[in-house]
Design a protein around this motif. Structure first.
Motif, PDB file in Angstrom:
ATOM      1  N   UNK A 193       0.948  -0.894   0.270  1.00 53.27           N
ATOM      2  CA  UNK A 193      -0.136   0.197  -0.052  1.00 53.27           C
ATOM      3  C   UNK A 193       1.141   1.470   0.042  1.00 53.27           C
ATOM      4  N   UNK A 194       2.233   0.952   0.365  1.00 59.71           N
ATOM      5  CA  UNK A 194       2.646   2.559   1.024  1.00 59.71           C
ATOM      6  C   UNK A 194       3.673   2.596  -0.575  1.00 59.71           C
ATOM      7  N   UNK A 195       4.070   1.610  -1.444  1.00 60.98           N
ATOM      8  CA  UNK A 195       4.619   2.107  -2.377  1.00 60.98           C
ATOM      9  C   UNK A 195       3.644   2.381  -3.187  1.00 60.98           C
ATOM     10  N   UNK A 196       2.558   1.880  -3.802  1.00 61.44           N
ATOM     11  CA  UNK A 196       1.831   2.537  -4.104  1.00 61.44           C
ATOM     12  C   UNK A 196       1.418   4.350  -3.794  1.00 61.44           C
ATOM     13  N   UNK A 197       1.545   4.240  -2.620  1.00 69.30           N
ATOM     14  CA  UNK A 197       0.824   5.979  -1.842  1.00 69.30           C
ATOM     15  C   UNK A 197       1.645   6.588  -2.722  1.00 69.30           C
ATOM     16  N   UNK A 198       3.319   6.496  -2.613  1.00 65.11           N
ATOM     17  CA  UNK A 198       3.952   7.202  -3.219  1.00 65.11           C
ATOM     18  C   UNK A 198       4.255   8.492  -1.748  1.00 65.11           C
ATOM     19  N   UNK A 199       4.326   8.218  -1.112  1.00 67.64           N
ATOM     20  CA  UNK A 199       4.707   9.316  -0.135  1.00 67.64           C
ATOM     21  C   UNK A 199       6.060   8.427   0.638  1.00 67.64           C
ATOM     22  N   UNK A 200       7.363   9.163   0.955  1.00 61.13           N
ATOM     23  CA  UNK A 200       8.095   8.188   1.448  1.00 61.13           C
ATOM     24  C   UNK A 200       7.963   7.525   3.047  1.00 61.13           C
TER      25      UNK A 200
END
Length: 243
Positions: A193-200
C-alpha cells in the motif's frame, strides 16, 4: 485491514518509572500533557496515545521528544475514560465494550482541536504524529496537508487499508516480530500500500519483542529496553529528516 483491531495484547504492559517534566493543561476542555523543549521551536510532536491515555509511560516518551527539541503534546483522547493499568491487571477490562465509546466520531474532534491549538496558539508550523498502538489509526487519519505533516507508528492497530492508502505525508513504522495485530501478512500488505501511495516510508522490524514494545515493554529485560530505545531513535531520526 492494514492492521487488525486492538486485542488483549493492547491492554497489557509494564508501568515505567520516572518523574514527568511537563505540565497538565486544559486545552478546549481536553486534559493535555505538554512537555517543553529547552529552546523555542515551531515544530511539535503530537503523541497519539495507546488505550492507557495520559499515564507515566506516555508522559516520559513526550518528555524525550521535548529533549530532542520538539514541543510535545499528549492529549486525553478518551475524556477521562482511558484504560487503567490496575484494572487491566485485575482482569476488569472489557476492551470490545470500551471501544464502542471510543470510535473516530469520539476521537477525531480531540485530534483536530489539539492540532488547532498547536498551530493557532503555539505558533507551530510543522507537526509530527507519533501514534502508539491505538493512536496509530489517528496518525494515519490525520496525516494530511494542514493537519499532521509527518507520521510515525509503533505496532499499529485498527488502521484500515483505506486510511493507510490515503496518507499525505512521510510515514515510519516500528513493527514487532510477535504481533497478532500487525501480523507479518498485514505488514507486507502495508508495504504494498505504501509503495503505491508514493510517500516516503519505512518499516523497521524489531526481533524478539511483541506488540506495544515501544511504549509498554518490560524495561528490566535488556533486549526489550534496547528495542524500545531504538524505536524511539527511529521516530526522532524520521522527524529530524522530514519535519
Amino acid at each position: 485491514m492494514a492492521s487488525n483491531p486492538p486485542g488483549d495484547c493492547c491492554a497489557t504492559g509494564f508501568r515505567h518509572e520516572g518523574t514527568p517534566a511537563g505540565e497538565i493543561k486544559d486545552i478546549d476542555g481536553v486534559k493535555t500533557y505538554i512537555s517543553y523543549p529547552k529552546e523555542k521551536t515551531d515544530k511539535a510532536v503530537f503523541v497519539v496515545s495507546d488505550i492507557f491515555g495520559i499515564f507515566i509511560n506516555g508522559q516520559l516518551v513526550a518528555d524525550e521528544f521535548a529533549k530532542a527539541g520538539y514541543l510535545a503534546v499528549l492529549p486525553d483522547l478518551f475524556q477521562g475514560d482511558q484504560i487503567k493499568l490496575e484494572d487491566q491487571a485485575a482482569g476488569k477490562v472489557n476492551l470490545p465494550v470500551w471501544l464502542k465509546d471510543h470510535q473516530p466520531s469520539h476521537v477525531d474532534p480531540v485530534i483536530a482541536s489539539t492540532i488547532k491549538y498547536l498551530r493557532e496558539e503555539q505558533g507551530i508550523k510543522r507537526i509530527a504524529g507519533a501514534g502508539y498502538c491505538f493512536g496509530a489509526k489517528y496518525t494515519a487519519r490525520f496525516l494530511k496537508e494542514g493537519q499532521l505533516d509527518v507520521g510515525y507508528m509503533a505496532t499499529p492497530s485498527f488502521v484500515t487499508e483505506e486510511e493507510l492508502a490515503a496518507i499525505g505525508g512521510p510515514l515510519s513504522i516500528s513493527a514487532a516480530q510477535t504481533d497478532h495485530i500487525f501480523t507479518t501478512e498485514l505488514r507486507h500488505k502495508s508495504e504494498d500500500i505504501l509503495i503505491k501511495n508514493g510517500q516516503s516510508w519505512q518499516i523497521n522490524l524489531y526481533g524478539g519483542v511483541s506488540h506495544g514494545f515501544a511504549i509498554r515493554t518490560d524495561l528490566s529485560i535488556k533486549h526489550n529496553k534496547f528495542a524500545k530505545e531504538q524505536a524511539f531513535y527511529q521516530a526522532v531520526a524520521w522527524f529530524n529528516q522530514y519535519l
